[in-house]
Design a protein around this motif. Structure first.
Motif, PDB file in Angstrom:
ATOM      1  N   GLY A  43       0.779  -1.239   0.000  1.00 13.75           N
ATOM      2  CA  GLY A  43       0.000   0.000   0.000  1.00 13.75           C
ATOM      3  C   GLY A  43       0.808   1.285   0.000  1.00 13.75           C
ATOM      4  N   GLU A  98       4.097   4.058   6.034  1.00 16.11           N
ATOM      5  CA  GLU A  98       2.827   3.365   5.829  1.00 16.11           C
ATOM      6  C   GLU A  98       1.875   4.220   5.008  1.00 16.11           C
ATOM      7  OE1 GLU A  98       1.329   0.810   5.731  1.00 16.11           O
ATOM      8  OE2 GLU A  98       1.612  -0.543   7.425  1.00 16.11           O
ATOM      9  N   ASP A  99       0.924   3.566   4.373  1.00 11.80           N
ATOM     10  CA  ASP A  99      -0.119   4.320   3.656  1.00 11.80           C
ATOM     11  C   ASP A  99      -1.246   4.705   4.601  1.00 11.80           C
ATOM     12  OD1 ASP A  99      -0.537   1.554   3.822  1.00 11.80           O
ATOM     13  OD2 ASP A  99      -1.979   1.547   2.190  1.00 11.80           O
ATOM     14  N   ASP A 102      -5.102   2.056  10.673  1.00  7.70           N
ATOM     15  CA  ASP A 102      -6.502   1.800  10.923  1.00  7.70           C
ATOM     16  C   ASP A 102      -6.607   1.329  12.388  1.00  7.70           C
ATOM     17  OD1 ASP A 102      -9.140   0.689  10.701  1.00  7.70           O
ATOM     18  OD2 ASP A 102      -8.861   0.473   8.567  1.00  7.70           O
ATOM     19  N   SER A 103      -6.664   0.019  12.624  1.00 10.30           N
ATOM     20  CA  SER A 103      -6.715  -0.475  14.001  1.00 10.30           C
ATOM     21  C   SER A 103      -5.403  -0.194  14.738  1.00 10.30           C
ATOM     22  CB  SER A 103      -6.974  -1.990  14.010  1.00 10.30           C
ATOM     23  OG  SER A 103      -5.857  -2.683  13.511  1.00 10.30           O
ATOM     24  N   GLY A 104      -4.301  -0.105  13.978  1.00 10.56           N
ATOM     25  CA  GLY A 104      -2.980   0.076  14.582  1.00 10.56           C
ATOM     26  C   GLY A 104      -2.265  -1.240  14.840  1.00 10.56           C
ATOM     27  N   THR A 106      -1.041  -3.571  12.767  1.00  6.87           N
ATOM     28  CA  THR A 106       0.124  -3.838  11.921  1.00  6.87           C
ATOM     29  C   THR A 106       1.355  -3.097  12.447  1.00  6.87           C
ATOM     30  OG1 THR A 106      -1.376  -3.998  10.039  1.00  6.87           O
ATOM     31  CG2 THR A 106       0.971  -3.785   9.537  1.00  6.87           C
TER      32      THR A 106
HETATM   33  C1  PRP Z   1      -2.979  -2.123   5.225  1.00  7.40           C
HETATM   34  C2  PRP Z   1      -2.089  -0.899   5.421  1.00  7.40           C
HETATM   35  C3  PRP Z   1      -1.480  -1.134   6.772  1.00  7.40           C
HETATM   36  C4  PRP Z   1      -2.570  -1.868   7.513  1.00  7.40           C
HETATM   37  C5  PRP Z   1      -3.274  -0.911   8.407  1.00  7.40           C
HETATM   38  O1  PRP Z   1      -2.207  -3.171   4.733  1.00  7.40           O
HETATM   39  O2  PRP Z   1      -1.107  -0.809   4.429  1.00  7.40           O
HETATM   40  O3  PRP Z   1      -0.327  -1.941   6.703  1.00  7.40           O
HETATM   41  O4  PRP Z   1      -3.468  -2.396   6.540  1.00  7.40           O
HETATM   42  O5  PRP Z   1      -4.286  -1.530   9.149  1.00  7.40           O
HETATM   43  P1  PRP Z   1      -4.220  -1.722  10.719  1.00  7.40           P
HETATM   44  O6  PRP Z   1      -3.832  -0.401  11.330  1.00  7.40           O
HETATM   45  O7  PRP Z   1      -5.649  -2.111  11.048  1.00  7.40           O
HETATM   46  O8  PRP Z   1      -3.262  -2.806  11.047  1.00  7.40           O
HETATM   47  P2  PRP Z   1      -2.780  -4.489   4.030  1.00  7.40           P
HETATM   48  O9  PRP Z   1      -2.634  -5.635   4.982  1.00  7.40           O
HETATM   49  O10 PRP Z   1      -4.152  -4.208   3.487  1.00  7.40           O
HETATM   50  O11 PRP Z   1      -1.746  -4.744   2.851  1.00  7.40           O
HETATM   51  P3  PRP Z   1      -1.342  -3.818   1.573  1.00  7.40           P
HETATM   52  O12 PRP Z   1      -0.497  -2.682   2.102  1.00  7.40           O
HETATM   53  O13 PRP Z   1      -0.563  -4.749   0.697  1.00  7.40           O
HETATM   54  O14 PRP Z   1      -2.622  -3.322   0.933  1.00  7.40           O
END
Ligand code: PRP
Length: 179
Positions: A43, A98-99, A102-104, A106
Motif C-alpha cells: 500500500g 505506511e499508507d 486503521d486499528s494500529g 500492523t
Molecule cells: C494495510 C495498510 C497497513 C494496515 C493498516 O495493509 O497498508 O499496513 O493495513 O491496518 P491496521 O492499522 O488495522 O493494522 P494491508 O494488509 O491491506 O496490505 P497492503 O499494504 O498490501 O494493501
C-alpha cells in the motif's frame, strides 16, 4: 470518475503538496543523519517513492511485506510477516512508511519487532490516519491526513488488490464491498 467511487477524498494536487511538506520536515528532523526508510508493501509504495524523491538528505531504503487483512475489508488482528528486511537495522535511524493506520495492529507489531533489533531510533510516517478505528495504543510521528472512517482506495491503497494505481484517493462506494 469510475462508478465504483463515491467521491474524491484527496486530490493528486493535495497529495503532492502534503508530500512536499512532509519531506521538508523530515529533511530538517534528520539533517546530518542517514535515515533508513522502510516501505511496507504494497500500500505505501506510491507514497514512499514520492516522499523519498522529494527529500534532499541522503537516505537508505528497504522493503518489508506484512499482511493483516488478506482479502477481507476489516483487519483480522493477526499479522503475518511475508517478507523481512534485507539488511540489519542495528544503530540506524529507522522510519517506517505506511499508507494508512486503521486499528494500529500492523504498526504496533512492526514497531515492537524493529525495536527488538537494536536500531538508534524508530519513527513512523503514515499518509493517512483513521484514529476513530484504533484498537491499540499506537500513534504516528508524522501524518499526512487525518481522515474519517470511510473506505478509501487509490494512490497505493486497494480493495481486493484493485485501484492501487489510481492517482487520487477516493471513497469507495459501499455497493462495491457490501455485495
Ligand atoms: C494495510 C495498510 C497497513 C494496515 C493498516 O495493509 O497498508 O499496513 O493495513 O491496518 P491496521 O492499522 O488495522 O493494522 P494491508 O494488509 O491491506 O496490505 P497492503 O499494504 O498490501 O494493501
Amino acid at each position: 470518475m469510475k462508478k465504483d467511487f463515491d467521491r474524491v477524498l484527496i486530490s493528486k494536487e493535495q497529495i503532492a503538496a502534503r508530500v512536499k511538506e512532509l519531506a521538508a520536515t523530515l529533511d530538517r528532523d534528520y539533517a546530518g543523519k542517514k535515515p533508513l526508510f522502510i516501505c511496507i508493501l504494497k500500500g505505501s509504495v506510491m507514497f514512499f517513492a514520492d516522499l523519498l524523491r522529494e527529500m534532499t538528505i541522503d537516505c537508505e531504503m528497504d522493503f518489508m511485506s506484512i499482511s493483516s487483512y488478506g482479502g477481507a475489508s476489516k483487519s483480522s488482528g493477526e499479522v503475518q510477516l511475508i517478507k523481512d528486511l534485507d539488511h540489519s537495522i542495528s544503530g540506524k535511524d529507522v522510519v517506517i512508511v505506511e499508507d494508512i493506520i486503521d486499528s494500529g495492529n500492523t504498526l504496533s507489531y512492526l514497531k515492537r519487532l524493529l525495536l527488538s533489533r537494536d536500531p538508534a531510533s524508530v519513527k513512523i510516517i503514515t499518509l493517512l490516519d483513521k484514529p476513530e478505528r484504533r484498537t491499540v495504543n499506537l500513534s504516528s510521528d508524522y501524518v499526512g491526513f487525518v481522515i474519517e472512517d470511510e473506505f478509501v482506495v487509490g494512490y497505493g491503497l486497494d480493495y481486493d488488490q484493485a485501484y492501487r494505481t489510481e492517482k487520487e484517493i477516493y471513497v469507495l462506494s459501499r455497493s462495491v464491498y457490501e455485495k
